[in-house]
Design a protein around this motif. Structure first.
Motif, PDB file in Angstrom:
ATOM      1  N   ASP A  40     -15.331  39.697  75.041  1.00 29.75           N
ATOM      2  CA  ASP A  40     -16.383  39.847  75.866  1.00 29.75           C
ATOM      3  C   ASP A  40     -17.759  39.209  75.523  1.00 29.75           C
ATOM      4  OD1 ASP A  40     -17.958  40.533  78.265  1.00 29.75           O
ATOM      5  OD2 ASP A  40     -17.712  42.455  78.167  1.00 29.75           O
ATOM      6  N   PRO A  41     -18.072  38.032  75.639  1.00 28.16           N
ATOM      7  CA  PRO A  41     -19.354  37.722  75.125  1.00 28.16           C
ATOM      8  C   PRO A  41     -20.244  38.201  75.742  1.00 28.16           C
ATOM      9  CG  PRO A  41     -17.870  35.923  75.192  1.00 28.16           C
ATOM     10  CD  PRO A  41     -17.172  36.944  76.092  1.00 28.16           C
ATOM     11  N   SER A  42     -20.266  38.708  77.074  1.00 31.48           N
ATOM     12  CA  SER A  42     -21.265  39.275  77.748  1.00 31.48           C
ATOM     13  C   SER A  42     -21.798  40.691  77.401  1.00 31.48           C
ATOM     14  CB  SER A  42     -21.057  39.268  79.261  1.00 31.48           C
ATOM     15  OG  SER A  42     -20.029  40.149  79.757  1.00 31.48           O
ATOM     16  N   ALA A  43     -20.965  41.103  76.462  1.00 28.37           N
ATOM     17  CA  ALA A  43     -21.075  42.467  76.036  1.00 28.37           C
ATOM     18  C   ALA A  43     -22.514  42.816  75.374  1.00 28.37           C
ATOM     19  CB  ALA A  43     -20.047  43.126  75.426  1.00 28.37           C
ATOM     20  N   ALA A  44     -23.434  43.907  75.706  1.00 26.22           N
ATOM     21  CA  ALA A  44     -24.444  44.324  75.113  1.00 26.22           C
ATOM     22  C   ALA A  44     -24.484  43.864  73.544  1.00 26.22           C
ATOM     23  CB  ALA A  44     -25.069  45.389  75.404  1.00 26.22           C
ATOM     24  N   VAL A  45     -23.557  44.485  72.955  1.00 29.08           N
ATOM     25  CA  VAL A  45     -23.322  44.502  71.347  1.00 29.08           C
ATOM     26  C   VAL A  45     -23.216  42.981  70.957  1.00 29.08           C
ATOM     27  CG1 VAL A  45     -21.812  45.259  69.489  1.00 29.08           C
ATOM     28  CG2 VAL A  45     -22.438  46.722  71.121  1.00 29.08           C
ATOM     29  N   ALA A  46     -22.387  42.389  71.677  1.00 24.83           N
ATOM     30  CA  ALA A  46     -22.253  40.854  71.394  1.00 24.83           C
ATOM     31  C   ALA A  46     -23.347  40.080  71.269  1.00 24.83           C
ATOM     32  CB  ALA A  46     -21.061  40.313  72.040  1.00 24.83           C
ATOM     33  N   GLY A  47     -24.164  40.384  72.276  1.00 26.67           N
ATOM     34  CA  GLY A  47     -25.573  39.804  72.621  1.00 26.67           C
ATOM     35  C   GLY A  47     -26.536  39.892  71.319  1.00 26.67           C
ATOM     36  N   THR A  48     -26.664  41.159  71.025  1.00 26.01           N
ATOM     37  CA  THR A  48     -27.312  41.785  69.932  1.00 26.01           C
ATOM     38  C   THR A  48     -27.034  40.969  68.672  1.00 26.01           C
ATOM     39  OG1 THR A  48     -27.963  43.863  71.088  1.00 26.01           O
ATOM     40  CG2 THR A  48     -28.385  43.539  68.623  1.00 26.01           C
ATOM     41  N   MET A  49     -25.582  40.979  68.350  1.00 26.66           N
ATOM     42  CA  MET A  49     -25.247  40.125  67.349  1.00 26.66           C
ATOM     43  C   MET A  49     -25.592  38.622  67.035  1.00 26.66           C
ATOM     44  SD  MET A  49     -23.397  42.078  65.148  1.00 26.66           S
ATOM     45  CE  MET A  49     -22.362  40.824  64.173  1.00 26.66           C
ATOM     46  N   ARG A  50     -25.357  38.036  68.194  1.00 27.12           N
ATOM     47  CA  ARG A  50     -26.072  36.504  68.439  1.00 27.12           C
ATOM     48  C   ARG A  50     -27.392  36.588  67.993  1.00 27.12           C
ATOM     49  NH1 ARG A  50     -22.482  36.857  72.823  1.00 27.12           N
ATOM     50  NH2 ARG A  50     -24.164  36.800  74.138  1.00 27.12           N
ATOM     51  N   GLU A  51     -28.238  37.592  68.431  1.00 28.54           N
ATOM     52  CA  GLU A  51     -29.602  37.333  68.266  1.00 28.54           C
ATOM     53  C   GLU A  51     -29.857  37.701  66.669  1.00 28.54           C
ATOM     54  OE1 GLU A  51     -31.284  40.477  70.818  1.00 28.54           O
ATOM     55  OE2 GLU A  51     -30.761  39.338  72.705  1.00 28.54           O
ATOM     56  N   ARG A  52     -29.359  38.854  66.106  1.00 31.20           N
ATOM     57  CA  ARG A  52     -29.499  38.967  64.662  1.00 31.20           C
ATOM     58  C   ARG A  52     -29.113  37.986  63.808  1.00 31.20           C
ATOM     59  NH1 ARG A  52     -28.254  45.679  63.977  1.00 31.20           N
ATOM     60  NH2 ARG A  52     -29.565  46.241  65.658  1.00 31.20           N
ATOM     61  N   TYR A  53     -27.813  37.374  64.104  1.00 37.08           N
ATOM     62  CA  TYR A  53     -27.230  36.342  63.089  1.00 37.08           C
ATOM     63  C   TYR A  53     -27.176  34.976  63.744  1.00 37.08           C
ATOM     64  CZ  TYR A  53     -26.310  40.813  60.684  1.00 37.08           C
ATOM     65  OH  TYR A  53     -26.272  42.094  60.285  1.00 37.08           O
ATOM     66  N   PRO A  54     -28.420  34.355  64.208  1.00 42.93           N
ATOM     67  CA  PRO A  54     -28.237  33.135  64.887  1.00 42.93           C
ATOM     68  C   PRO A  54     -27.678  31.963  64.171  1.00 42.93           C
ATOM     69  CG  PRO A  54     -30.555  33.590  64.032  1.00 42.93           C
ATOM     70  CD  PRO A  54     -29.678  34.704  63.881  1.00 42.93           C
ATOM     71  N   ASP A  55     -27.457  32.090  62.777  1.00 46.08           N
ATOM     72  CA  ASP A  55     -27.062  31.004  62.090  1.00 46.08           C
ATOM     73  C   ASP A  55     -25.559  31.146  61.681  1.00 46.08           C
ATOM     74  OD1 ASP A  55     -29.567  29.803  61.975  1.00 46.08           O
ATOM     75  OD2 ASP A  55     -30.102  31.204  60.102  1.00 46.08           O
ATOM     76  N   VAL A  56     -24.847  32.211  62.185  1.00 49.27           N
ATOM     77  CA  VAL A  56     -23.780  32.287  62.308  1.00 49.27           C
ATOM     78  C   VAL A  56     -22.840  31.509  63.369  1.00 49.27           C
ATOM     79  CG1 VAL A  56     -21.509  34.186  62.053  1.00 49.27           C
ATOM     80  CG2 VAL A  56     -24.055  34.355  60.940  1.00 49.27           C
ATOM     81  N   PRO A  57     -21.713  30.912  62.979  1.00 43.70           N
ATOM     82  CA  PRO A  57     -21.032  30.294  64.030  1.00 43.70           C
ATOM     83  C   PRO A  57     -20.432  31.178  64.938  1.00 43.70           C
ATOM     84  CG  PRO A  57     -20.690  29.202  62.001  1.00 43.70           C
ATOM     85  CD  PRO A  57     -21.446  30.444  61.746  1.00 43.70           C
ATOM     86  N   VAL A  58     -20.476  30.829  66.367  1.00 43.05           N
ATOM     87  CA  VAL A  58     -19.792  31.579  67.380  1.00 43.05           C
ATOM     88  C   VAL A  58     -18.486  30.909  67.609  1.00 43.05           C
ATOM     89  CG1 VAL A  58     -19.897  32.742  69.592  1.00 43.05           C
ATOM     90  CG2 VAL A  58     -21.698  32.861  67.997  1.00 43.05           C
TER      91      VAL A  58
END
Length: 350
Positions: A40-58
């Motif tokens: 679930d990419p829309s989950a709040a935790v997933a969104g925060t992870m992308r913000e914290r680690y923008p250079d890590v491939p999704v």
């Protein structure tokens, strides 16, 4: 794998805020974060992870990331009912696994994980953060093994939580739907009490135990019958007893998410840990009190080293079991799942 070669890990399942501590712990221990994926990419935790680690491939497909070559360790804090299947897939793909607790939600899932561990030769570690990430608990273990309180005969563990804790919401407006679905989170004893079961086995030195009695209930949230907001159980091993109480009743007035406590009773003394707060007492957390033949003692735990994440990396590299014996992890989850399965159900709980 050489001792200088960094461990490469990926996060698969970004639904619970515990993933923040898992990833941060692995990075601090020297691992390399190489990818993340979630259902679930829309989950709040997933969104925060992308913000914290923008250079890590999704990666869009979790299965694709699990199968990717060059990854040593898969870490997951997916919705609890997905953690077992993710672990099995990762183990079969030749990866070691670090799962948030609970590592699985049914005895059938646990059996599948055990088979995958046996067939793959990889390990399955469950992050029991209330021991691995709490300095006063680590210190208490050292004191017990030094013999400061004699032979441990009982543990008494409480794990109160707050439904609306901001840190666990990760910026979201409230708990997700799965939080109120017992089939998805596994029930309160599977979910929360696995922490206290882990501590019972660890402090008493028991390799196995039995669930004497257990109960769950919903006494404060009748509009959400899928939520079990209270649970208790009694454990017994060959030489020790353990009582556990967990709940979702932390009042808004407490300055943290829960007044977690653990008392370890020995034949020559006892230790009490006030893990996260000393109400109307000292500031901060990690408070340890010891009573023995010489008197009462308050022990500062601020300099205690936490080694779980570095131990996990050592185990990946050297095929050891320094973070936690595999059988200990299996037994902890077996007891939690058995207590949940056999629990008397009270109040509005389903």
């Amino acid at each position: 794998m050489t001792s200088s070669q960094p461990i490469r890990f990926a996060a698969v399942g970004l639904d619970h805020a515990h993933i923040f501590g898992q990833v941060a712990g692995l990075l601090a221990a020297g691992a390399t974060f190489v990818g993340m994926a979630t259902d679930d990419p829309s989950a709040a935790v997933a969104g925060t992870m992308r913000e914290r680690y923008p250079d890590v491939p999704v990666i869009e497909d979790p299965d694709e990331l699990i199968a990717q070559d060059g990854i040593d360790l898969i870490v997951t804090a997916a919705v609890p009912d997905r953690r077992g299947p993710i672990a099995v897939a990762a183990l079969r793909a030749g990866k070691d696994v670090m799962a948030d607790k609970p590592g699985c939600v049914t005895l059938e899932q646990l059996e599948e994980v055990e088979k995958a561990v046996d067939q793959s030769g990889r390990f399955w570690s469950v992050t029991f953060s209330e021991r691995f990430e709490v300095k006063c608990v680590v210190k208490a273990g050292e004191l017990v093994r030094e013999g400061r309180i004699g032979t441990v005969v009982q543990t008494l563990g409480t794990g109160p939580h707050r439904i609306g804790d901001r840190g666990h919401l990760a910026g979201g407006g409230g708990r997700p739907d799965w939080f109120y679905d017992k089939a998805r989170y596994g029930g309160i004893l599977t979910d929360i009490a696995s922490h206290q079961i882990d501590q019972f086995l660890w402090f008493t030195g028991a390799r196995t135990a039995e669930v004497v009695t257990s109960a769950v209930g919903n006494f404060a949230n009748p509009d959400e019958p899928g939520l079990q907001d209270f649970g208790e159980l009694l454990l017994r091993s060959g030489n020790a007893q353990g009582y556990i109480r967990v709940d979702w009743y932390t009042p808004d007035g407490l300055p943290t998410w829960g007044d977690g406590r653990l008392t370890v009773l020995g034949t020559e003394g006892y230790i009490e840990m006030r893990k996260y707060v000393d109400i109307a007492g000292r500031d901060g957390g990690n408070h340890l009190f010891l009573v023995d033949k010489d008197g009462t003692h308050y022990i500062d735990c601020s300099d205690v080293e936490l080694t779980y994440y570095s131990d996990v990396l050592n185990d990946v590299r050297n095929r050891t079991a320094t973070a936690a014996p595999q059988e200990h992890t299996f037994e902890t989850m077996r007891l939690a799942l058995t207590a949940q399965q056999n629990a008397a159900v009270r109040g509005a709980a389903q």
